[in-house]
Design a protein around this motif. Structure first.
Motif: not given
Length: 190
Positions: A116-124
């Motif tokens: 899954d995408l990490t929270p940082d990746e989701l924020a980006d």
């Protein structure tokens, strides 16, 4: 240093677009060749391709045990399309996991589970995505994986319905089995 002028735009590169079309065409062919989609207790073939740039997906994927693409029989998408189709059909029935294909058409042997995408990746991520009711785990993963910077596209074949879907940058184009193959699909034109 601005390196944007040195980046290859794989999303619009003719060779990569042709590769993605071949993958989608293969998924459609496998779907149309399977005749038992409406049978109770029968799962059809299912596949998940990811077209990637770079040498490795280790930063966002894990091996799926012994699930392998038989590279001794078919190592590249482009070399022998009949061999690729037959190998994909076999893998669709016998294995589980994502199949990693590089932008030059070389297929990774190890099948993977994309994280899954990490929270940082989701924020980006520039856009949020909307999951549809028909999406299972494979499709939701393909949608999210398509948002990664070094993933050009993903494509899936649903083992429940035969639906084929192409994902790019968090958007998708999907075709139910009856819509595959146009006028050549007797299922859609009975």
């Amino acid at each position: 240093m601005d390196d944007s002028g040195l980046r290859i735009a794989y999303e619009t590169h003719d060779g990569v677009r042709e590769l993605i079309e071949r993958l989608v065409y293969t998924l459609e062919g496998i779907s149309l060749a399977f005749d038992w989609w409406d049978e109770e207790y029968v799962s059809g073939p299912g596949l998940y391709f990811a077209v990637v740039t770079g040498p490795s997906v280790a930063d966002f994927a894990d091996p799926m045990g012994r699930n392998r693409w038989p590279t001794d029989r078919c190592r590249e998408v482009h070399r022998d399309l009949d061999s690729f189709f037959e190998t994909a059909r076999e893998v669709a029935i016998t294995c589980d996991g994502g199949i990693v294909v590089s932008v030059d058409g070389v297929i990774q042997e190890q099948l993977v589970r994309f994280r899954d995408l990490t929270p940082d990746e989701l924020a980006d991520a520039t856009e949020s995505v909307e999951y549809k009711d028909w999406m299972g785990a494979r499709h939701m993963s393909a949608l999210d994986t398509s948002r990664r910077p070094n993933v050009v596209a993903t494509a899936t074949l649903s083992e429940e319905t035969g639906r084929v879907t192409r994902f790019q940058r968090g958007s998708f184009q999907t075709f139910e089995r009856a819509a595959l193959g146009g006028e050549w699909n007797v299922v859609g034109y009975d």
